[in-house]
Design a protein around this motif. Structure first.
Motif, PDB file in Angstrom:
ATOM      1  N   GLU A  24      52.985  42.885 -59.092  1.00  0.00           N
ATOM      2  CA  GLU A  24      53.886  41.986 -60.153  1.00  0.00           C
ATOM      3  C   GLU A  24      53.198  41.239 -60.733  1.00  0.00           C
ATOM      4  O   GLU A  24      54.374  40.336 -61.994  1.00  0.00           O
ATOM      5  N   ARG A  25      52.250  40.695 -60.185  1.00  0.00           N
ATOM      6  CA  ARG A  25      51.857  39.695 -60.357  1.00  0.00           C
ATOM      7  C   ARG A  25      50.831  40.236 -61.611  1.00  0.00           C
ATOM      8  O   ARG A  25      49.855  38.708 -62.234  1.00  0.00           O
ATOM      9  N   ILE A  26      50.465  41.598 -62.139  1.00  0.00           N
ATOM     10  CA  ILE A  26      49.788  41.370 -62.963  1.00  0.00           C
ATOM     11  C   ILE A  26      49.902  42.009 -64.979  1.00  0.00           C
ATOM     12  O   ILE A  26      51.228  42.738 -64.682  1.00  0.00           O
ATOM     13  N   ARG A  27      50.212  41.725 -65.668  1.00  0.00           N
ATOM     14  CA  ARG A  27      50.585  41.258 -66.873  1.00  0.00           C
ATOM     15  C   ARG A  27      49.307  42.543 -67.547  1.00  0.00           C
ATOM     16  O   ARG A  27      48.517  42.175 -67.942  1.00  0.00           O
ATOM     17  N   ARG A  62      42.008  36.564 -64.084  1.00  0.00           N
ATOM     18  CA  ARG A  62      42.880  35.298 -63.608  1.00  0.00           C
ATOM     19  C   ARG A  62      44.186  34.827 -64.886  1.00  0.00           C
ATOM     20  O   ARG A  62      43.376  34.221 -66.102  1.00  0.00           O
ATOM     21  N   HIS A  63      44.774  34.270 -65.002  1.00  0.00           N
ATOM     22  CA  HIS A  63      45.598  34.392 -65.726  1.00  0.00           C
ATOM     23  C   HIS A  63      46.034  32.968 -66.613  1.00  0.00           C
ATOM     24  O   HIS A  63      45.673  31.469 -64.979  1.00  0.00           O
ATOM     25  N   ASP A  68      48.487  32.046 -59.669  1.00  0.00           N
ATOM     26  CA  ASP A  68      48.229  33.378 -58.758  1.00  0.00           C
ATOM     27  C   ASP A  68      48.919  34.819 -59.986  1.00  0.00           C
ATOM     28  O   ASP A  68      49.111  36.208 -59.048  1.00  0.00           O
ATOM     29  N   ALA A  69      48.703  35.122 -61.058  1.00  0.00           N
ATOM     30  CA  ALA A  69      48.830  36.068 -61.955  1.00  0.00           C
ATOM     31  C   ALA A  69      47.833  36.315 -62.924  1.00  0.00           C
ATOM     32  O   ALA A  69      46.781  35.401 -63.074  1.00  0.00           O
ATOM     33  N   GLY A  75      42.833  50.287 -67.774  1.00  0.00           N
ATOM     34  CA  GLY A  75      43.584  50.707 -66.321  1.00  0.00           C
ATOM     35  C   GLY A  75      44.790  50.559 -65.733  1.00  0.00           C
ATOM     36  O   GLY A  75      46.189  50.677 -66.032  1.00  0.00           O
ATOM     37  N   HIS A  76      45.697  50.256 -68.111  1.00  0.00           N
ATOM     38  CA  HIS A  76      46.492  50.693 -68.217  1.00  0.00           C
ATOM     39  C   HIS A  76      47.942  52.117 -67.373  1.00  0.00           C
ATOM     40  O   HIS A  76      48.695  51.593 -66.238  1.00  0.00           O
TER      41      HIS A  76
END
Length: 299
Positions: A24-27, A62-63, A68-69, A75-76
């Motif tokens: 859920e933290r991967i954009r 890291r965003h 934490d995003a 690897g989509h």
């Protein structure tokens, strides 16, 4: 006293340790389309993940603005498959630079020769055929065909074609030629950048009988005489010469096209530029991607 010169430190491309990241933290940088979900590649990756797990970890960075995003650089499909399977997190490599390190754009799909060798290595390690077939999303008969793919093919021809996009049927045609003719055919395929079954079948028809293995004579079409085959062979050689002349005359245009595509490749590969285009000029980004992938000719 001369001061000791210390070489500059090389910055590592990744953080020292991998981390477990909640999905859920991967954009993602781009959505996975329905067409991609229905593709053979997607099905093969899904089958491999289901059978042997995730072999190559996704790459994130890291965003820059969300604590934490993480932005997904590579690897989509793997991440999307894990979401479909109900996974909650995944082990990731963390890049240290905000660049779209798109391995899949730089690496062609697995060539038939490479796949053949991979299968033989797996068999040598006592991996059951059934498990290997499930991991590759193919049936047992296809797996066995892939195992036998290079039987009767000379090593020199295999070396020429080792990284080329060739189907199994091409090897079955080459197998009907003598080794020297196999090498000639392989070199012609590379020179013309044509690897289809139809092209190799034409090379087989144009092959003199003394360069065919026993019972390797192709079944010529009913309306095609030997004289016509010889004429076709001469015309093919003439066409090859004309193409080489055309390649020389169009050299400057080709160079400009390569330079333009290289620039666009670097532009689209930059995550920040890609995000800006996605937000403000999505149509332009789509056209850039087509040019980079070779789907549109560069004027």
């Amino acid at each position: 006293m001369v001061a000791e010169h210390k070489p500059p430190r090389i910055k590592s491309a990744f953080e020292a340790t991998s981390i477990q990241v909640p999905l859920e933290r991967i954009r993602p940088l781009r959505p996975v389309s329905g067409k991609t979900r229905r593709s053979t590649k997607y099905a093969q990756i899904a089958a491999s993940v289901a059978e042997v797990g995730l072999i190559e970890p996704p790459i994130v960075v890291r965003h820059p603005s969300e604590p934490d995003a993480y932005l997904l650089l590579d690897g989509h499909l793997r991440v999307e498959i894990l979401r479909d399977r109900g996974a909650v997190d995944v082990l990731c490599l963390v890049a240290t630079d905000d660049e779209a390190f798109t391995y899949n754009k730089r690496i062609s799909r697995l060539a038939a020769v490479q796949e053949h060798r991979m299968i033989l290595q797996a068999v040598d390690r006592n991996v059951p055929e059934e498990r290997l077939a499930r991991a590759l999303n193919i049936d047992i008969s296809t797996l066995r065909q892939k195992k036998r793919a290079l039987q009767g093919i000379c090593p020199e021809a295999v070396e020429i074609l080792k990284d080329k996009p060739i189907s199994l049927s091409v090897f079955s045609i080459l197998r009907r030629m003598m080794p020297l003719r196999q090498m000639e055919a392989a070199e012609m395929m590379v020179g013309m950048n044509r690897y289809s079954k139809g092209y190799v079948q034409a090379l087989l028809v144009a092959t003199p009988e003394d360069q065919l293995v026993q019972d390797g004579k192709p079944k010529a079409p009913k309306a095609l005489t030997r004289e016509q085959v010889v004429l076709m062979e001469r015309e093919t050689a003439r066409l090859d010469r004309e193409i080489k002349v055309a390649e020389q005359s169009y050299g400057p245009d080709h160079l400009r096209m390569v330079l333009a595509r290289t620039y666009l490749t670097k532009l689209v590969a930059n995550a920040r530029v890609e995000r800006w285009l996605q937000q403000h000029q999505p149509e332009m980004l789509t056209e850039f991607r087509k040019l980079v992938d070779g789907q549109t000719a560069v004027a």
